[in-house]
Design a protein around this motif. Sequence first.
Motif, short mmCIF file in Angstrom:
data_model
loop_
_atom_site.label_atom_id
_atom_site.label_comp_id
_atom_site.label_asym_id
_atom_site.label_seq_id
_atom_site.Cartn_x
_atom_site.Cartn_y
_atom_site.Cartn_z
N VAL A 189 0.86 -1.18 0.00
CA VAL A 189 0.00 0.00 0.00
C VAL A 189 0.89 1.23 0.00
N PRO A 190 0.65 2.19 -0.89
CA PRO A 190 1.45 3.41 -0.88
C PRO A 190 1.38 4.10 0.49
N VAL A 191 2.49 4.63 0.92
CA VAL A 191 2.57 5.24 2.25
C VAL A 191 1.55 6.36 2.41
N ALA A 192 1.35 7.18 1.40
CA ALA A 192 0.40 8.30 1.50
C ALA A 192 -1.03 7.79 1.76
N ALA A 193 -1.43 6.75 1.05
CA ALA A 193 -2.77 6.19 1.23
C ALA A 193 -2.91 5.58 2.62
N TRP A 194 -1.87 4.90 3.06
CA TRP A 194 -1.86 4.29 4.39
C TRP A 194 -1.96 5.37 5.47
N SER A 195 -1.19 6.45 5.30
CA SER A 195 -1.21 7.55 6.26
C SER A 195 -2.60 8.19 6.32
N ASP A 196 -3.23 8.37 5.17
CA ASP A 196 -4.58 8.93 5.15
C ASP A 196 -5.55 8.04 5.92
N LYS A 197 -5.40 6.74 5.76
CA LYS A 197 -6.28 5.80 6.47
C LYS A 197 -6.05 5.89 7.98
N LEU A 198 -4.78 6.03 8.39
CA LEU A 198 -4.49 6.18 9.82
C LEU A 198 -5.16 7.44 10.37
N ARG A 199 -5.11 8.51 9.60
CA ARG A 199 -5.76 9.76 10.03
C ARG A 199 -7.27 9.57 10.16
N GLU A 200 -7.88 8.86 9.20
CA GLU A 200 -9.31 8.57 9.27
C GLU A 200 -9.65 7.80 10.55
N MET A 201 -8.69 7.00 11.02
CA MET A 201 -8.90 6.20 12.24
C MET A 201 -8.55 7.00 13.49
N HIS A 202 -8.27 8.29 13.30
CA HIS A 202 -7.96 9.22 14.40
C HIS A 202 -6.68 8.86 15.15
N VAL A 203 -5.73 8.30 14.41
CA VAL A 203 -4.40 8.07 14.99
C VAL A 203 -3.76 9.45 15.17
N PRO A 204 -3.13 9.70 16.31
CA PRO A 204 -2.51 11.02 16.54
C PRO A 204 -1.51 11.37 15.43
N GLU A 205 -1.52 12.64 15.04
CA GLU A 205 -0.71 13.10 13.90
C GLU A 205 0.77 12.81 14.09
N HIS A 206 1.29 12.98 15.30
CA HIS A 206 2.72 12.71 15.50
C HIS A 206 3.04 11.24 15.22
N LEU A 207 2.11 10.35 15.55
CA LEU A 207 2.33 8.93 15.29
C LEU A 207 2.20 8.62 13.80
N VAL A 208 1.24 9.26 13.14
CA VAL A 208 1.10 9.08 11.69
C VAL A 208 2.39 9.50 10.99
N ARG A 209 2.94 10.66 11.37
CA ARG A 209 4.18 11.13 10.75
C ARG A 209 5.33 10.17 11.01
N HIS A 210 5.42 9.68 12.25
CA HIS A 210 6.49 8.74 12.59
C HIS A 210 6.36 7.46 11.78
N LEU A 211 5.19 6.87 11.76
CA LEU A 211 4.98 5.62 11.02
C LEU A 211 5.17 5.82 9.52
N SER A 212 4.75 6.97 9.00
CA SER A 212 4.92 7.26 7.58
C SER A 212 6.40 7.37 7.23
N THR A 213 7.16 8.03 8.09
CA THR A 213 8.60 8.14 7.85
C THR A 213 9.24 6.76 7.85
#
Length: 116
Positions: A50-74
């Motif tokens: 899954v492309p990282v951008a699409a995965w990150s968007d899904k994490l945001r939809e699940m209300h994962v905290p932004e700092h964690l989304v950025r960390h996991l995306s990196t």
Amino acid sequence: MARAVAAILDNPAPHIGKIYNLTGPESATLAHYAQVFSDVLGRPIRYNDVPVAAWSDKLREMHVPEHLVRHLSTMGDLHAHGRYDRLTDDLLRLTGRTPTSMREFVERHVAEFTRA
């Protein structure tokens, strides 16, 4: 990892200023690891890239905290570019024990990966 941390905390002085790359005993693709799960669990497990951008968007939809989304995306980007593709003997040297392979881990935890 816990054994490595315990070894360092037991005698921290020789470790001051050192950097350790704690890796498992093999470096393989995620498709390989999916095959390991399939073999051990006896059911098909597939890796879907899954492309990282699409995965990150899904994490945001699940209300994962932004700092964690950025960390996991990196971490996802670094993984996609092979930055984690390395093996060291740091874990063995720190603990005196060979790292657990993915197969060994899945075999030890079959119950956790199996629906009741």
